[in-house]
Design a protein around this motif. Sequence first.
Motif, PDB file in Angstrom:
ATOM      1  N   CYS A 111       0.853  -1.189   0.000  1.00 26.94           N
ATOM      2  CA  CYS A 111       0.000   0.000   0.000  1.00 26.94           C
ATOM      3  C   CYS A 111       0.883   1.230   0.000  1.00 26.94           C
ATOM      4  O   CYS A 111       1.759   1.370   0.842  1.00 26.94           O
ATOM      5  N   THR A 112       0.664   2.090  -0.994  1.00 25.29           N
ATOM      6  CA  THR A 112       1.497   3.285  -1.109  1.00 25.29           C
ATOM      7  C   THR A 112       0.697   4.560  -0.847  1.00 25.29           C
ATOM      8  O   THR A 112       1.117   5.653  -1.225  1.00 25.29           O
ATOM      9  N   CYS A 113      -0.449   4.404  -0.195  1.00 22.22           N
ATOM     10  CA  CYS A 113      -1.225   5.598   0.162  1.00 22.22           C
ATOM     11  C   CYS A 113      -0.401   6.472   1.110  1.00 22.22           C
ATOM     12  O   CYS A 113       0.273   5.961   1.992  1.00 22.22           O
ATOM     13  N   TYR A 138      -9.240   1.221   6.525  1.00 26.14           N
ATOM     14  CA  TYR A 138      -8.548   1.580   5.288  1.00 26.14           C
ATOM     15  C   TYR A 138      -9.550   1.656   4.134  1.00 26.14           C
ATOM     16  O   TYR A 138     -10.355   0.746   3.944  1.00 26.14           O
ATOM     17  N   CYS A 142      -5.583   0.546  -2.564  1.00 22.46           N
ATOM     18  CA  CYS A 142      -4.541  -0.358  -3.081  1.00 22.46           C
ATOM     19  C   CYS A 142      -4.921  -1.837  -2.980  1.00 22.46           C
ATOM     20  O   CYS A 142      -4.124  -2.701  -3.342  1.00 22.46           O
TER      21      CYS A 142
HETATM   22 ZN   LIG Z   1      -2.968   2.248  -0.239  1.00 22.91          ZN
END
Ligand SMILES: [Zn+2]
Length: 287
Positions: A111-113, A138, A142
Amino acid sequence: MSQSQNPYRGRLAPSPTGLLHVGHARTFWIAAQRVIDHQGALILRNEDLDPQRSRPEFVSAMIEDLRWLGIGWSEGPDCGGPHGPYLQSERRSSYLDAWGRLRDGGFIYPCTCSRKDLAQAASAPNDNDNEGEDEPIYPGRCRGRTDGPQFAEPAGVNWRFRVPDGEEIGFVDLNLGPQRYVAGRDFGDFLVWRRDDVPAYQLAVVADDAAMRISEVVRGADLLKSTARQLLLIRALKYSTPVYFHCELVRDQSGARLAKRHDALSIRHLRESGLSAEQVLNMVRAA
Ligand SMILES: [Zn+2]
């Protein structure tokens, strides 16, 4: 599900982020009593994964205060044992192994949030009393990612467990009775590894309890919802499931939860003010 045919193994799992106070001591005292009642073994595990908050001086203070209260264990960072090391900061290879299995099984995704992405989507939990170390649900941006297996190591991104939306996760707590949570509603895709390369609480606890053959988990009721998450991890990792005994949270006269910042109620302070271990234990039992 349970391991009733196996020997009873309980654990104390404090985080060395402050002095031990009456509220924690009560949970630890109950855990120790249950071990005695079952003629089992008690394991002390130092949960010192968070490099910002953990301090070595609190580890020694905690061990000293617990021993002073008469709480004894047979495996731990101070006395060793067959399932060590008993410090989470020294168990990285075990957590990496669990991470690799979750990645290979498709249970987790990178996850790159950003913090900002998450803050915008999240509605802050409003019942803080029951949330403990909880995280907001969440939003799922992603969760469709399938490139997890391309990562040779976890560092650099957050890793989340994809929860089975709508599935009811139930367990019978030995103290508080039947509990149920709905995945995706009561909690969302939770962290198993942080982008700063620290394994998340849920993963470390589940891996340690399995490796240390813990048969019963005794801890505060602030972690009830975490148990639902951990049951999903246990299933994914094919570990055997311990039984759970969650203790009611200790509150002060105003109804607020006792927290570590209540220094006046630290075991260390009570001891230095001249109380005997017996007197402090009476306070702990009455809390
Ligand atoms: Zn994410």
